[in-house]
Design a protein around this motif. Structure first.
Motif, PDB file in Angstrom:
ATOM      1  N   VAL A   1       0.840  -1.207   0.000  1.00 13.16           N
ATOM      2  CA  VAL A   1       0.000   0.000   0.000  1.00 13.16           C
ATOM      3  C   VAL A   1       0.871   1.251   0.000  1.00 13.16           C
ATOM      4  O   VAL A   1       0.537   2.246  -0.661  1.00 13.16           O
ATOM      5  N   ALA A   2       1.988   1.221   0.706  1.00 14.10           N
ATOM      6  CA  ALA A   2       2.885   2.381   0.736  1.00 14.10           C
ATOM      7  C   ALA A   2       3.443   2.661  -0.654  1.00 14.10           C
ATOM      8  O   ALA A   2       3.533   3.821  -1.071  1.00 14.10           O
ATOM      9  N   ARG A   3       3.777   1.611  -1.373  1.00 10.23           N
ATOM     10  CA  ARG A   3       4.271   1.788  -2.744  1.00 10.23           C
ATOM     11  C   ARG A   3       3.204   2.453  -3.612  1.00 10.23           C
ATOM     12  O   ARG A   3       3.491   3.384  -4.359  1.00 10.23           O
TER      13      ARG A   3
ATOM     14  N   PHE B   1      -7.204   8.336   0.139  1.00  8.68           N
ATOM     15  CA  PHE B   1      -7.665   7.020   0.584  1.00  8.68           C
ATOM     16  C   PHE B   1      -6.494   6.089   0.845  1.00  8.68           C
ATOM     17  O   PHE B   1      -6.490   5.354   1.840  1.00  8.68           O
ATOM     18  N   SER B   2      -5.499   6.094  -0.020  1.00  5.14           N
ATOM     19  CA  SER B   2      -4.335   5.226   0.184  1.00  5.14           C
ATOM     20  C   SER B   2      -3.600   5.598   1.468  1.00  5.14           C
ATOM     21  O   SER B   2      -3.129   4.715   2.205  1.00  5.14           O
ATOM     22  N   GLY B   3      -3.512   6.891   1.750  1.00  5.73           N
ATOM     23  CA  GLY B   3      -2.864   7.329   2.992  1.00  5.73           C
ATOM     24  C   GLY B   3      -3.629   6.866   4.225  1.00  5.73           C
ATOM     25  O   GLY B   3      -3.036   6.400   5.208  1.00  5.73           O
ATOM     26  N   MET B   4      -4.964   6.980   4.170  1.00  6.87           N
ATOM     27  CA  MET B   4      -5.772   6.527   5.308  1.00  6.87           C
ATOM     28  C   MET B   4      -5.724   5.002   5.431  1.00  6.87           C
ATOM     29  O   MET B   4      -5.771   4.462   6.534  1.00  6.87           O
TER      30      MET B   4
ATOM     31  N   MET C   1     -13.177   6.927   6.691  1.00  2.00           N
ATOM     32  CA  MET C   1     -12.796   8.342   6.775  1.00  2.00           C
ATOM     33  C   MET C   1     -12.001   8.758   5.547  1.00  2.00           C
ATOM     34  O   MET C   1     -12.174   9.859   5.021  1.00  2.00           O
ATOM     35  N   GLY C   2     -11.140   7.866   5.060  1.00  2.00           N
ATOM     36  CA  GLY C   2     -10.362   8.163   3.854  1.00  2.00           C
ATOM     37  C   GLY C   2     -11.258   8.372   2.649  1.00  2.00           C
ATOM     38  O   GLY C   2     -11.058   9.308   1.865  1.00  2.00           O
ATOM     39  N   LEU C   3     -12.271   7.512   2.485  1.00  2.00           N
ATOM     40  CA  LEU C   3     -13.217   7.677   1.378  1.00  2.00           C
ATOM     41  C   LEU C   3     -13.981   8.985   1.498  1.00  2.00           C
ATOM     42  O   LEU C   3     -14.182   9.695   0.517  1.00  2.00           O
TER      43      LEU C   3
ATOM     44  N   ILE D   1      -3.632   0.169   8.268  1.00  2.00           N
ATOM     45  CA  ILE D   1      -2.729  -0.987   8.372  1.00  2.00           C
ATOM     46  C   ILE D   1      -1.732  -0.794   9.509  1.00  2.00           C
ATOM     47  O   ILE D   1      -1.429  -1.736  10.257  1.00  2.00           O
ATOM     48  N   LEU D   2      -1.238   0.439   9.686  1.00  2.00           N
ATOM     49  CA  LEU D   2      -0.313   0.698  10.804  1.00  2.00           C
ATOM     50  C   LEU D   2      -0.986   0.438  12.153  1.00  2.00           C
ATOM     51  O   LEU D   2      -0.379  -0.151  13.065  1.00  2.00           O
ATOM     52  N   LEU D   3      -2.239   0.882  12.285  1.00  2.00           N
ATOM     53  CA  LEU D   3      -2.959   0.607  13.536  1.00  2.00           C
ATOM     54  C   LEU D   3      -3.160  -0.890  13.734  1.00  2.00           C
ATOM     55  O   LEU D   3      -3.064  -1.394  14.862  1.00  2.00           O
ATOM     56  N   ASN D   4      -3.442  -1.601  12.661  1.00  2.00           N
ATOM     57  CA  ASN D   4      -3.605  -3.061  12.774  1.00  2.00           C
ATOM     58  C   ASN D   4      -2.287  -3.736  13.136  1.00  2.00           C
ATOM     59  O   ASN D   4      -2.271  -4.695  13.914  1.00  2.00           O
ATOM     60  N   ILE D   5      -1.189  -3.241  12.575  1.00  2.00           N
ATOM     61  CA  ILE D   5       0.127  -3.810  12.936  1.00  2.00           C
ATOM     62  C   ILE D   5       0.373  -3.599  14.427  1.00  2.00           C
ATOM     63  O   ILE D   5       0.765  -4.527  15.144  1.00  2.00           O
ATOM     64  N   GLY D   6       0.133  -2.351  14.878  1.00  3.17           N
ATOM     65  CA  GLY D   6       0.318  -2.071  16.308  1.00  3.17           C
ATOM     66  C   GLY D   6      -0.587  -2.932  17.168  1.00  3.17           C
ATOM     67  O   GLY D   6      -0.162  -3.482  18.208  1.00  3.17           O
TER      68      GLY D   6
END
Length: 181
Positions: free
Chosen positions: A35-37, A46-49, A91-93, A54-59
């Motif tokens: 997704v970062a790519r 949307f990609s940023g959100m 929120m991104g959408l 994903i970062l919150l899910n990783i945490g």
């Protein structure tokens, strides 16, 4: 009722007490790279959100992997992080839709001003053409009255010539009569 034995997912004696949750954290890290790519290629909201999700899910999964029992602090933090991450794509959408609507509004306003300018230019050109037609008709009307005066002058001249010719013919008729005598 009877009870089936469940496999053991929690190993409190290990440093990583929930290895299954740690494996899912690794899978989320792989998804984050993909997704970062995409985010760095297109820079969409949307990609940023989605990256934040994903970062919150990783945490959350990392916190969950250190949870030694149900409902301890790590368990609660992990569930709060996961719950919050579910809101991030929505929120991104919403934010991206608002940004696109704002861009569409700006584009429509610019197009509206261009159309107004074109209509004003067309009105100015129509006014200029109308003024030229009016002056040409006035010129033609002036020329026509001058021509009518000229025709009148010629007509009066011709009338004068005709009356002189009649007088001369009358005089000639009298001279014929005199000559016959």
């Amino acid at each position: 009722a009877f009870m089936l034995p469940l496999p053991q997912f929690i190993f409190p004696e290990n440093l990583i007490s929930r290895p299954v949750d740690f494996i899912s954290a690794i899978l989320f890290m792989i998804a984050f790279c993909a997704v970062a790519r995409r985010f760095f290629l297109y820079r969409r909201i949307f990609s940023g959100m989605f990256m934040a999700c994903i970062l919150l899910n990783i945490g959350g999964q990392i916190y969950m992997s250190f949870s030694k029992q149900l409902f301890d602090v790590f368990f609660d933090i992990a569930h709060w992080a996961n719950s919050l991450s579910y809101c991030m794509p929505a929120m991104g959408l919403a934010i991206e839709s608002l940004a696109k609507m704002k861009l569409a509004k700006t584009t429509m306003e610019e197009n509206f001003h261009r159309v107004i300018q074109c209509v004003e230019d067309a009105a100015d050109q129509l006014t200029a053409v109308s003024d030229r037609v009016f002056s040409a008709s006035q010129s033609l009307a002036g020329d026509t009255s001058a021509q009518a005066e000229r025709v009148g002058e010629i007509s009066s001249s011709l009338t004068g010539v005709f009356s002189m010719t009649q007088r001369n013919a009358g005089n000639a008729g009298q001279s014929d009569a005199l000559m016959k005598n």
